[in-house]
Scaffold this active site. Structure first.
Site, PDB file in Angstrom:
ATOM      1  N   ASP A 137      -4.492  18.736  -3.608  1.00 60.43           N
ATOM      2  CA  ASP A 137      -6.141  17.561  -3.580  1.00 60.43           C
ATOM      3  C   ASP A 137      -4.652  16.132  -3.235  1.00 60.43           C
ATOM      4  O   ASP A 137      -4.027  15.820  -4.161  1.00 60.43           O
ATOM      5  CB  ASP A 137      -7.396  17.891  -4.541  1.00 60.43           C
TER       6      ASP A 137
ATOM      7  N   PHE B  33      -8.988  16.829 -11.511  1.00 60.75           N
ATOM      8  CA  PHE B  33     -10.908  16.117 -11.643  1.00 60.75           C
ATOM      9  C   PHE B  33     -11.637  17.134 -10.963  1.00 60.75           C
ATOM     10  O   PHE B  33     -11.900  18.041 -11.084  1.00 60.75           O
ATOM     11  CB  PHE B  33     -10.441  15.433  -9.561  1.00 60.75           C
TER      12      PHE B  33
ATOM     13  N   TYR C 237     -12.764   7.967   1.566  1.00 62.68           N
ATOM     14  CA  TYR C 237     -12.820   6.475   1.242  1.00 62.68           C
ATOM     15  C   TYR C 237     -12.592   6.046   0.216  1.00 62.68           C
ATOM     16  O   TYR C 237     -12.559   4.668  -0.046  1.00 62.68           O
ATOM     17  CB  TYR C 237     -14.887   6.631   0.057  1.00 62.68           C
ATOM     18  N   LYS C 238     -11.240   6.455   0.077  1.00 70.60           N
ATOM     19  CA  LYS C 238     -10.196   5.690  -0.654  1.00 70.60           C
ATOM     20  C   LYS C 238      -9.212   5.118   0.123  1.00 70.60           C
ATOM     21  O   LYS C 238     -10.077   3.870   0.555  1.00 70.60           O
ATOM     22  CB  LYS C 238      -9.679   6.647  -2.085  1.00 70.60           C
TER      23      LYS C 238
ATOM     24  N   ARG D  14      -9.335   1.776 -15.170  1.00 68.00           N
ATOM     25  CA  ARG D  14      -8.167   1.889 -14.232  1.00 68.00           C
ATOM     26  C   ARG D  14      -8.385   1.124 -13.509  1.00 68.00           C
ATOM     27  O   ARG D  14      -8.821   0.295 -13.328  1.00 68.00           O
ATOM     28  CB  ARG D  14      -8.643   2.808 -13.063  1.00 68.00           C
TER      29      ARG D  14
END
Ligand SMILES: *Cc1c(COP(=O)(O)O)cnc(C)c1O
Length: 413
Positions: free
Chosen positions: A198, A127, A223-224, A372
């Site tokens: 992570d 990422f 927030y995911k 995705r």
């Protein structure tokens, strides 16, 4: 495989032991939301909680609420709850800052625990913020350490006696590929290196057992899959055995042993609190707690089972209904190597995704060609998978994606 039909999906929903969790979330009408891997949906209880925090705790309680509403222990309280979701013990996880900032703090701290080593190891295509933060740290160390990236198949062999820290994202944001956390952690320790995972695309999505695999450090996102709300604070994990000697560079007053003694000299708090920097984002952390409470009440084994079943069915339907339309599969078909998303490739992926979103079926696009689809078992139904592929088949058959309106690039894809 026998041909799948719609009734099969309806039946799976009828038998789904997680079905009642959908009631806890407020989804927009007639939406299929397959983007919980990027921004989770709003729990219904978040609205009430937001009102309470703003109107009562802030509005009426004002400064007293640090004590009366226990704002001061919010990072630790929510951290302890997240610990239960990622296989850590109370006192090993705390809510703080953003994932990016937490990475900086812990990577810098880890380097100090391995002062005679010079290498940080990660993978190319990690990422972006993870690589950028490590590059920034590298620059600040004036050549004392360097960031080395090695393709994932070669990661194990790249861990050597000069490696201070391995930084990897457990589930890859683009492909959904999942590392073997136990195997890589073991290898890092064999070589005397530390490891930082992570967990942004893992927490609340796949089983994680930080202490079982003896991980050193971890960071993750609120927030995911935790449904903490846009820009919710992140969290971090430091294994108990490292806490007493851990020194992190952002030595702000919230990490002080006794912040309200107002001393001139920094003295780190004895436990996980030493990783804090400044004042807690109270509103964000309070809403994060709502999402975490829901996740903590759900059985992770069942979440994983449903997630794998959904991604398997999704892939099977792609093969059954979209075979002639130029899609590729960017996600592994082997369950152990898959997180909770499926990524397809297509040369017109951006426009196709825009056409889907126009129909209120929301996934997202990552350059150059990845579409995705995230599966969040607490609020996505099996029938949503069927309907998504059904819409995709229609969009391809009539080349609906080929309209100019679907080719305008937006700031956030
Ligand atoms: C989402 C995500 C982040 C987010 O970092 P922020 O600091 O919250 O912007 C970091 N790392 C990974 C792997 C992610 O998926």
């Amino acid at each position: 495989m026998t041909l799948l039909n719609k009734d099969h999906f309806i039946e799976l929903d009828r038998q789904d032991p997680l079905a009642q969790f959908r009631e806890e979330f407020e989804l927009p009408e007639e939406h299929i939301y397959l983007n919980g891997n990027s921004l989770g949906v709003m729990p219904k209880a978040s609205k009430e909680k937001a009102r309470k925090v703003v109107e009562q705790e802030w509005g009426q309680g004002l400064i007293r609420s640090w004590n009366t509403a226990d704002w001061i222990h919010l990072p630790r309280r929510v951290g302890d709850k997240i610990a239960g979701i990622v296989g850590a013990a109370p006192g090993e996880v705390i809510v703080a800052d953003s994932t990016s900032v937490n990475l900086f703090k812990l990577a810098a701290a880890a380097l100090r625990l391995r002062p005679n080593r010079h290498k940080i190891l990660s993978e190319p295509g990690n990422f972006p913020t993870d690589l950028y933060i490590l590059q920034g740290l590298e620059r600040f160390m004036d050549g004392k350490v360097h960031l080395h990236t090695q393709p994932r198949q070669e990661i194990l062999d790249a861990i050597d006696d000069d490696t201070a820290l391995v930084v990897l994202t457990h589930v890859h944001y683009k492909s959904g590929a999942m590392f073997n956390m136990a195997e890589i952690t073991r290898k890092a320790h064999e070589k005397g290196a530390l490891i930082l995972w992570d967990l942004s695309h893992s927490t609340g999505a796949v089983p994680v057992a930080l202490n079982n695999v003896e991980a050193d450090f971890a960071i993750g996102c609120g927030y995911k899959y935790l449904n903490g709300g846009p820009g919710a604070p992140g969290f971090l994990f430091v294994a108990q055995r490292h806490q007493a000697e851990l020194e992190q560079p952002l030595s702000g007053w919230f990490g002080h042993a006794n912040a309200f003694a107002m001393s001139d000299t920094y003295e780190p708090a004895p436990g996980i609190e030493r990783t804090l920097c400044g004042t807690t984002p109270v509103v964000g952390a309070s809403l994060l707690e709502v999402g975490v409470d829901i996740m903590a009440a759900a059985d992770m084994g069942r979440i994983r089972e449903k997630s794998l079943k959904m991604s398997e069915l999704f892939i099977a339907l792609v093969e059954q209904r979209l075979a002639d339309h130029g899609f590729g599969l960017a996600t592994s078909k082997r369950p152990a190597e898959r997180g909770s998303q499926v990524s397809l490739t297509h040369e017109h992926g951006f426009a196709i995704m825009q056409a889907l979103i126009k129909r209120n079926i929301v996934g997202d696009f990552r350059a150059p060609d990845i579409m995705r689809f995230g599966f969040t078992p607490l609020y996505v139904r099996y029938i949503d998978i069927w309907n998504c592929i059904d819409a995709l088949a229609q969009i391809m058959e009539i080349a609906e994606w080929d309209r100019p309106e679907f080719k305008k690039i937006t700031a956030v894809t």
